[in-house]
Design a protein around this motif. Structure first.
Motif, short mmCIF file in Angstrom:
data_model
loop_
_atom_site.label_atom_id
_atom_site.label_comp_id
_atom_site.label_asym_id
_atom_site.label_seq_id
_atom_site.Cartn_x
_atom_site.Cartn_y
_atom_site.Cartn_z
N ALA A 198 -38.43 4.38 54.09
CA ALA A 198 -37.21 4.83 55.31
C ALA A 198 -37.45 6.66 54.27
O ALA A 198 -37.64 8.13 54.96
CB ALA A 198 -36.18 4.44 55.61
N PHE A 199 -37.13 6.18 52.79
CA PHE A 199 -37.31 7.25 52.04
C PHE A 199 -38.48 8.48 51.75
O PHE A 199 -38.63 9.23 52.21
CB PHE A 199 -37.05 7.29 50.29
N GLY A 200 -39.87 7.36 52.50
CA GLY A 200 -41.35 8.44 52.56
C GLY A 200 -41.32 8.71 53.30
O GLY A 200 -41.68 9.81 53.28
N PHE A 201 -40.96 8.01 54.52
CA PHE A 201 -41.54 8.58 55.99
C PHE A 201 -40.20 10.34 55.89
O PHE A 201 -40.64 10.94 56.34
CB PHE A 201 -40.88 7.69 57.03
N LEU A 202 -38.21 10.46 54.99
CA LEU A 202 -38.30 11.55 55.39
C LEU A 202 -38.79 12.00 54.24
O LEU A 202 -38.64 13.69 55.15
CB LEU A 202 -36.68 11.06 55.01
N VAL A 203 -39.09 12.02 53.52
CA VAL A 203 -40.26 13.16 52.44
C VAL A 203 -41.47 13.49 52.81
O VAL A 203 -40.96 15.11 52.94
CB VAL A 203 -40.42 12.64 50.82
#
Length: 64
Positions: free
Chosen positions: A34-39
């Motif tokens: 999820a962090f990767g998609f938000l970044v």
């Protein structure tokens, strides 16, 4: 954009903490995803992409 940036900072801190205490399982793996998609949605995406391309190019030139 403000909510997205806040979520990126919060998730980044949580991932750093979990890595620090060496506790990373499936739930934390999904958190990292999820962090990767938000970044990818923030202004940091081009910098992250160019850094990854640079590291990939460097590793591609190594002859072991």
């Amino acid at each position: 954009m403000l909510v997205s940036m806040s979520a990126v900072l919060l998730l980044g801190f949580l991932i750093w903490f979990l890595l620090r205490i060496r506790y990373l399982r499936w739930a934390e793996f999904l958190l990292s995803g999820a962090f990767g998609f938000l970044v990818a949605k923030t202004a940091a995406a081009p910098f992250v992409m160019s850094a990854l391309n640079g590291v990939g190019g460097f590793l591609g030139q190594l002859h072991l």
